[in-house]
Design a protein around this motif. Sequence first.
Motif, PDB file in Angstrom:
ATOM      1  N   ASN A 298       0.883  -0.965  -0.169  1.00 54.38           N
ATOM      2  CA  ASN A 298       0.087   0.019  -0.115  1.00 54.38           C
ATOM      3  C   ASN A 298       0.898   1.105   0.086  1.00 54.38           C
ATOM      4  N   CYS A 299       2.022   1.283   0.818  1.00 53.00           N
ATOM      5  CA  CYS A 299       2.767   2.552   0.808  1.00 53.00           C
ATOM      6  C   CYS A 299       3.610   2.683  -0.382  1.00 53.00           C
ATOM      7  N   LEU A 300       3.927   1.537  -0.971  1.00 59.02           N
ATOM      8  CA  LEU A 300       4.780   1.631  -2.412  1.00 59.02           C
ATOM      9  C   LEU A 300       3.731   2.080  -3.429  1.00 59.02           C
ATOM     10  N   VAL A 301       2.805   1.585  -3.647  1.00 58.79           N
ATOM     11  CA  VAL A 301       1.868   1.966  -4.779  1.00 58.79           C
ATOM     12  C   VAL A 301       1.283   3.371  -4.612  1.00 58.79           C
ATOM     13  N   ARG A 302       0.798   3.712  -3.312  1.00 62.11           N
ATOM     14  CA  ARG A 302       0.383   4.891  -3.125  1.00 62.11           C
ATOM     15  C   ARG A 302       1.423   6.193  -3.587  1.00 62.11           C
ATOM     16  N   ASN A 303       2.826   5.721  -3.528  1.00 62.86           N
ATOM     17  CA  ASN A 303       3.889   6.707  -3.898  1.00 62.86           C
ATOM     18  C   ASN A 303       4.676   6.146  -5.079  1.00 62.86           C
ATOM     19  N   ALA A 304       3.655   5.572  -6.176  1.00 60.18           N
ATOM     20  CA  ALA A 304       4.189   5.149  -7.221  1.00 60.18           C
ATOM     21  C   ALA A 304       5.205   5.895  -8.146  1.00 60.18           C
ATOM     22  N   GLY A 305       6.451   5.318  -8.265  1.00 59.23           N
ATOM     23  CA  GLY A 305       7.474   6.235  -8.924  1.00 59.23           C
ATOM     24  C   GLY A 305       8.264   7.007  -8.054  1.00 59.23           C
ATOM     25  N   LYS A 306       8.188   7.050  -6.746  1.00 53.71           N
ATOM     26  CA  LYS A 306       9.186   7.682  -5.849  1.00 53.71           C
ATOM     27  C   LYS A 306       9.613   6.535  -4.814  1.00 53.71           C
ATOM     28  N   VAL A 307      10.922   6.675  -4.616  1.00 52.84           N
ATOM     29  CA  VAL A 307      11.790   5.723  -3.822  1.00 52.84           C
ATOM     30  C   VAL A 307      11.201   6.122  -2.446  1.00 52.84           C
ATOM     31  N   GLN A 308      10.960   4.908  -1.819  1.00 54.90           N
ATOM     32  CA  GLN A 308      10.459   4.677  -0.443  1.00 54.90           C
ATOM     33  C   GLN A 308      11.603   4.279   0.642  1.00 54.90           C
ATOM     34  N   PRO A 309      12.236   5.082   1.301  1.00 58.08           N
ATOM     35  CA  PRO A 309      13.479   4.563   2.062  1.00 58.08           C
ATOM     36  C   PRO A 309      12.975   3.788   3.150  1.00 58.08           C
ATOM     37  N   PHE A 310      14.058   2.807   3.805  1.00 59.30           N
ATOM     38  CA  PHE A 310      13.993   1.786   4.266  1.00 59.30           C
ATOM     39  C   PHE A 310      13.063   2.031   5.805  1.00 59.30           C
ATOM     40  N   GLU A 311      13.651   3.553   6.126  1.00 59.24           N
ATOM     41  CA  GLU A 311      13.019   4.073   7.418  1.00 59.24           C
ATOM     42  C   GLU A 311      11.629   4.295   7.434  1.00 59.24           C
ATOM     43  N   HIS A 312      11.199   4.873   6.223  1.00 53.64           N
ATOM     44  CA  HIS A 312       9.704   5.246   6.108  1.00 53.64           C
ATOM     45  C   HIS A 312       9.033   3.512   5.789  1.00 53.64           C
TER      46      HIS A 312
END
Length: 395
Positions: A298-312
């Motif tokens: 859910n976190c990844l697809v809601r921010n598609a195209g943007k790298v999500q750091p490990f901490e987030h």
Amino acid sequence: MDDAAADRCEECGSPLPTPAKVGRRRRYCSDTCRSAARRGRRRAENVSALTAGPCATDIAGHSCGRTARFAIVLNRRETRLCDTCYETALDFLVSQGVSASDVRTVRLTDRDTAQPQPPAQTQQQTEALVRPPTRRRPRVLMIEDDETVATAMGILLPRRGGYEFSHARDGSTGLREAYAQRPDLVLLDIMLPGIDGIEVLRRLRSVSDVPVIFLTARSDDQDLVIGLAAGADDYIVKPISVTELLARMARVLRRHGSTESQEPVYEDGLLRLNSLSAEVHVVGKPLQLTPIEFRLLNCLVRNAGKVQPFEHLLATAWSDPGGQASTRVKFAVSRLRRKLDATPLGGDAIVSARGIGYVYRAPSTARPTADTETPRLGHGHAGRILDILNNRENT
């Protein structure tokens, strides 16, 4: 309708692509705008059903009897409650750790005060009225017991920063508002009546990752450390200039990504994800995920195209804002990729940004041309994306 309006998308106002020689006139510039307009029409159709009725609370055969003012939707089930029962229900959901992204609240309309139906209009006029704006102002909730400060912020933030502003006067009310209304940013005081700001943040962090900035007169280093350790995104000591406050708010919002409101359902042609029901479908077939895997996806697809750091990702999936164990994320993403490999989407939809985190790439919708080979279903372009990310890291 004039010619200028006819050449623009009815949803976002962008210029329309060159029209085809045959067929009906295009009304939207993309499938995304067409879907947004359809969702807007559906919301408008449901407005008439959102009227007040009796409170659904029933204890030992005794009903509440008061008029329902709110509806809470959880796991696709709607419960209509009066003001008192609504507050009690929200307190219970927070205490049980139910994620704010799984709950939707709606303020009901009293039948006696409902607005009369407008006269009949053309379909185009109706769509223009119910269509939501393509971009909205970020919503800011301030939890502050000082009415003077709240009044000043209620004037300055909308005027100088373009924010939508709301205010809660105590910790308990602020916690419920932050949980139910899902603002884009919370400004939180520490010294509050009832539960203090530190406790408000601790409880909020168990159910939501909304950005929070402490705005307080307490300047002790120990308070700052405790506030940041509890999960605050920034700590500001009053008094502060409006210019600096707006700059810090903008920085926190940029760090957390887009401030656009999110629809409960995400769709990109292959993947369909429902945040309210925690259901995932790929090409119409259900995909069984664990709660942690669902929160990661859910976190990844809601921010598609943007790298999500490990901490987030740690803070989102494990509620561990200060976590450093990136291995947990890697193992969970590995399991998630294996499940996606068994679908037409493919595990390559989640691309690794080496040493940083992960990024979800939505399926390509580009049409093949004579100079390119026909794109396959899924994410054959993921390797190229990874090379780009690695090159950026090396430079």
